[in-house]
Design an enzyme around this catalytic site. Structure first.
Site, PDB file in Angstrom:
ATOM      1  N   GLY A 118       1.339   1.210 -23.067  1.00 33.72           N
ATOM      2  CA  GLY A 118       0.209   1.512 -23.837  1.00 33.72           C
ATOM      3  C   GLY A 118       0.748   2.000 -25.179  1.00 33.72           C
ATOM      4  O   GLY A 118       0.192   1.791 -26.424  1.00 33.72           O
ATOM      5  N   THR A 139       7.686   1.874 -17.211  1.00 32.64           N
ATOM      6  CA  THR A 139       6.697   1.786 -16.006  1.00 32.64           C
ATOM      7  C   THR A 139       7.225   2.056 -14.208  1.00 32.64           C
ATOM      8  O   THR A 139       8.027   1.887 -14.378  1.00 32.64           O
ATOM      9  CB  THR A 139       6.157   0.135 -16.110  1.00 32.64           C
ATOM     10  N   ASP A 141       5.408   1.562 -11.956  1.00 26.56           N
ATOM     11  CA  ASP A 141       5.322   0.225 -11.193  1.00 26.56           C
ATOM     12  C   ASP A 141       5.602  -0.838 -11.522  1.00 26.56           C
ATOM     13  O   ASP A 141       5.368  -1.792 -10.342  1.00 26.56           O
ATOM     14  CB  ASP A 141       3.158   0.015 -11.419  1.00 26.56           C
ATOM     15  N   ARG A 176      -0.730   6.792  16.515  1.00 24.25           N
ATOM     16  CA  ARG A 176      -1.660   6.819  15.428  1.00 24.25           C
ATOM     17  C   ARG A 176      -1.939   5.545  14.697  1.00 24.25           C
ATOM     18  O   ARG A 176      -0.261   4.742  14.574  1.00 24.25           O
ATOM     19  CB  ARG A 176      -1.165   8.517  14.670  1.00 24.25           C
ATOM     20  N   GLY A 184       0.174   1.855  -7.964  1.00 23.30           N
ATOM     21  CA  GLY A 184      -0.151   0.559  -8.097  1.00 23.30           C
ATOM     22  C   GLY A 184      -1.389   0.086  -8.510  1.00 23.30           C
ATOM     23  O   GLY A 184      -1.848  -0.106  -7.832  1.00 23.30           O
ATOM     24  N   GLU A 236      -2.729   1.831  -4.438  1.00 17.62           N
ATOM     25  CA  GLU A 236      -3.887   2.568  -5.253  1.00 17.62           C
ATOM     26  C   GLU A 236      -4.787   1.931  -5.481  1.00 17.62           C
ATOM     27  O   GLU A 236      -5.940   1.873  -5.331  1.00 17.62           O
ATOM     28  CB  GLU A 236      -4.038   3.535  -6.195  1.00 17.62           C
ATOM     29  N   LEU A 287       4.517  12.524  -6.453  1.00 13.94           N
ATOM     30  CA  LEU A 287       5.266  12.974  -6.046  1.00 13.94           C
ATOM     31  C   LEU A 287       6.556  11.991  -6.101  1.00 13.94           C
ATOM     32  O   LEU A 287       7.207  12.523  -6.727  1.00 13.94           O
ATOM     33  CB  LEU A 287       5.446  13.163  -4.355  1.00 13.94           C
TER      34      LEU A 287
END
Lengths: 362, 362, 362, 362
Positions: A118, A139, A141, A176, A184, A236, A287
């Site tokens: 951007g 960036t 990502d 678990r 991302g 994400e 984080l």
């Protein structure tokens, strides 16, 4: 008269920004005998003279190990689409002329824009209106083309892998399924690399829509073979096959809180329906942007800063510094922002993950 | 015939459990020439002979730096209230007799129970039915009475403070309010100590119901004085004055996913209504239980393990090892579990925080 | 007129000093409305008005995570034995009167001395000449009486254990004896606790003179049982039975470099004579003093700083703040510096180590 | 019949070796349905059938975060120059024929050699005698040609920079010159990159002989401008202009201890003669090889392991896997070991350092 350079940082913060700023300021003063004006809060700072101040060697002392940016940053402030309140509503107007006037008024001969997609697009527009600009890619990502990698990504990977190491012991102790959601939105690099490094069992990335039934089956197969826990890393931006992205909104134009309930929670809901196991979600979130930058990021940021000045000295404007193998080079900004660097679903790294027995959701 | 000791770990996992197990196994073999039986998955393992196995020095080699517990753990399995499915519904029945029979059948002369509040209460009940037991306290929240502190808490604090350090740079760079939700359902120790250490501006603990208007006012005052960001640490059990706890459910009896939307999200919602600033929430969650234990926790766990064996050697059953200043001592389990160790709202540590300019929500 | 407090840090630097300084400055301004004068470079700064400056909240912002001391420190500058060059030779003279005059001239009502054994003794002498003083204990070796522990020690332990974890993998991969020399001239706390936490096979402390033949034998026994590597942690002040300390000199009065060749090298020499194994030495040295303080140390330092002001407010001079269990208390400085807190060769922690199979050199 | 692959790790240990081993074993079993024989202690293990064992998925579970190599390694065991004791003296003989016989006897179809310069040269010799080999580059110094970088280097950099951050606070608090000696016998990469990242004032590398007078002058100039401390990073192979290397001996053929007294101590001696400042040395040593591998190293090691199998599947023997930008490729081993990859004294990274105001000793 001394040359005067402006520098601003735009978009989300990222470990290594301070190394770039320090590199630019130090090399400008020591090597070129130029002045540097620090612009606070991204492009927004160009509208406000109180947000522009000369930076000395003293100002950048001791900032290498510090995360974030001493200049501040914001996702707002695009001068070509600036939010203004009118009759209780937000309108977006072009205030680029006044921004360019201010750049001239401050006597800035060239502007270093440190930012992502951007910010670099805005930089190109300002450039087309006559502002001499060089870009430094940012960036977290790792989705920018034309540079192998940029600073911040390496540190974010460490944070993500460290978190996976931590979740591993709980997953194993409690038998678990632990889901960790990482950054991302469009590119799954963080999920993929931290997942390989952290020994994940399932990695979900935006580039490969996932089939929840296959994930369920894979975890159940693991359980049958004696592995009573599983670790899932999900970018994400990962989304189910046939579905659509469930990326959380981070509205830039309003004072928002983040809406919870991303892909991690979605997967947990589905899995707890089909598996007889406890499922837990951890959203790594902010984080990943924080912390003292890694050696790699500090060193790369420093080299980028020094290289940006060299581009200015050679009048090579409109270019962005970049990393090619072990070398620092430059490339046209235009080329760099044309499209995002995504994970190739059939590329070496995805294949490597699959040959290591990791399930990619397909 | 050699004495045979059983050991089990109950409740949530915690860094340092492996140090205790290693301490018990090593001292038993080297110092006492006893055998140790490791019971998997807490009290649940006592019901299943496949979950009980003799532990050798080899089994505990290299486990000091590892988080979690090599024995596994679970929140289920209370033998006095054991969940059994009947006609499609879960009923809770007393199966303690068969558990005690199994303990005898395995030839276990004494049982070391490593656990918190809940596990130690079960231990007391078994003890009253004739099982010789010594307790080792485990609580990551630091809410157990009669021991200065126990293992796991120190490591959890490091994780929380490290996260605060990370959020600081983003908060500062973006001029945001960052809320971090940490563990602590009833006791606010983690929030309080990590908040002091991490330079928080607001700390919210269950022991002090908070007034959201006062928090809003405090942050606004900070902003007026030039601090354009604020950090809030909230224990998961913190709740508004006049309101009630909004602790997330972690149902033990069902295969649950965690419901999102705890106190952090609540505060964010309220603050974004009254402040003209970006507000972001991070829920630290399971990360706090993970990771390689700190030196303090490894050393304390080891000493606890060795001390537990000494209690057995001296036939001092019904007692729990504990830390008093720099000394390892013991105390009756009964005394230790009578009530929780909460933060004193008028005590030294809270006053210290307030004198450091930290807002406690009141 | 506002009360004016002076603060200085003396002796070797230590993680957590900045937390104390921040605690004193913040509480003085926020709670008491007092002024704080920061004295640079320990007692030396009292001789030089340029080294004394008022500290504001801004001066202590962001210093919690930083190691060292923003005030600087030195091992020189004892006003009762001050080094002066006379005819090319160093003489030590008493300049305490002029120091006291300067304290009065600056209008300092009370002085907070943050230091170890040496600095606190100087503080007592100044006190006996009328300067109102409170002490804050500082010792990275943990050898000060009357406080369970002080800040810095916890961080140093983390550094030492982390180094042991690192050496472990090399020792194991290469089947070597790795010796790590840590701090501790008179007290072996760091060696003992990091050794227990780091899984050392041999721990050597000043309190237990070692027998090199027994060490050699123990390592050989380990090798015969299949453990092809051994880890030795030695406090710098450890020495052979019948021998004498081989502590490296760190002359305070001259611009010295450290002479290499401490106990680690001595042991390596002896062991490579009696063992058919590679032996390597690592001297941890200054790394133990550095780094961002741990949560424990930041929190303890902050509480000490706040407590020191409370002592001043109550006119309780001649006292030192201390930690007792979980409580912050105070004790007379005189009592605290009377003797060093050494490891008890027959105490619980040494016995614990031995019951864990660790060889203590005897 | 299943194909059978051998794997050995040679030379000094390095973080990421376990990721390679895990990658080879996992991909062999999951992707190719091959068997893997792990050879212990480098080429030495090929002489001893007890040191060769089949590796299962279980054997490589959980080893990603662990430093070192589960196979063990040694600097000894070159089969073309094997040390044998004869009449009390060590002679070096060629035992390659028996090694090759053993490889055949074990039914090993191809051998993966993970090693540096030395190990890869031995691999080439074995290859020329008919053993099908693929190489995986390992060098913590980053001095191997034909790969941008290899695993271990990134982790070593983190350790070095972390140590510099730690020394910084002590240097600043005590106004000292701190010298840190890091690895790098022939190539100064670690010193250079960690020095840039850690904010060093002087960096000394083997590729640029240093002038002690100029260093002394530079530090003195810094002092005059108000910087009362300086940080020097010196590669162990750095040496004075006109002098010769003072690299410590690590004799491979004997059970040696390391002789202390390297370049760090030399510089300290010289500087304390010409400067009126305290000078301290820290030798980082073996710590640089240890620790949990970074994300980068774990991921790169995994990808290298998987790629090595692909080379075997394609019968591309005599080749070494390598990193080119973001891609994993391969190159002939011969080309890779022809010469070392040194820092270019006139290259971008050195110039970058100098433009940041760092003194390179010239």
């Amino acid at each position: 008269m001394k040359k005067r350079i402006g520098i601003l940082t735009g978009g989300g913060d990222c470990p290594g920004l301070n190394a770039v700023i320090r590199g630019v300021v130090t090399a400008a003063i020591i090597k070129y005998d130029w002045e540097v004006v620090g612009v606070e809060d991204g492009f927004d700072g160009l509208l406000n003279s109180e947000k522009c101040r000369q930076l000395s060697l003293e100002d950048v002392r001791g900032i290498l190990p510090r995360g974030g940016t001493i200049l501040g940053t914001t996702n707002r402030g695009n001068p070509f689409s600036y939010p203004v309140e009118k009759n209780g509503k937000i309108e977006y107007i072009d205030i680029s002329e006044s921004v360019i006037d201010r750049i001239k008024a401050m006597g800035i001969d060239a502007l270093v824009v440190v930012g992502g997609d951007g910010s670099l697009k805005i930089a190109m527009e300002l450039m087309s209106k006559g502002v001499p600009i060089v870009g430094v890619p940012k960036t977290i990502d790792n989705d920018l083309m034309e540079t192998d990698v940029t600073f911040g990504y390496n540190t974010a990977l460490e944070t993500a892998t460290d978190a996976l190491d931590k979740l591993h012991s709980t997953a194993e102790s409690h038998h678990r399924v632990m889901i960790m959601e990482v950054m991302g939105r469009y590119a799954g690099w963080i999920a993929l690399e931290s997942g390989i490094a952290g020994g994940a069992d399932v990695i979900l990335i935006p580039e490969i829509p996932f089939d929840i039934k296959k994930i369920c089956h894979a975890i159940d197969e693991r359980r049958k073979k004696g592995s009573r826990f599983s670790i899932i890393v999900a970018a994400e931006g990962a989304f189910p096959d046939g579905g659509k992205r469930v990326v959380k909104q981070n509205a830039d134009s309003a004072h928002s809180i983040e809406r919870l309930g991303g892909v991690g929670e979605y997967i947990a809901g589905e899995l707890s329906g089909c598996l007889d196991m406890d499922v837990r979600v951890t959203v790594l979130g902010h984080l990943q942007r924080g912390g003292s930058p890694s050696t790699f990021d500090r060193c790369l940021g420093s080299r980028f800063g020094v290289k940006a000045l060299e581009l200015i000295a050679k009048n090579e404007f409109g270019r962005m510094v970049c990393l090619n193998g072990r070398s620092i080079k430059s490339v046209s900004i235009e080329k760099a922002v044309r499209k995002l660097k995504l994970v190739d679903p059939d590329g070496e790294m995805v294949k490597c993950a699959e040959e290591l027995g990791i399930m990619l959701g397909r």
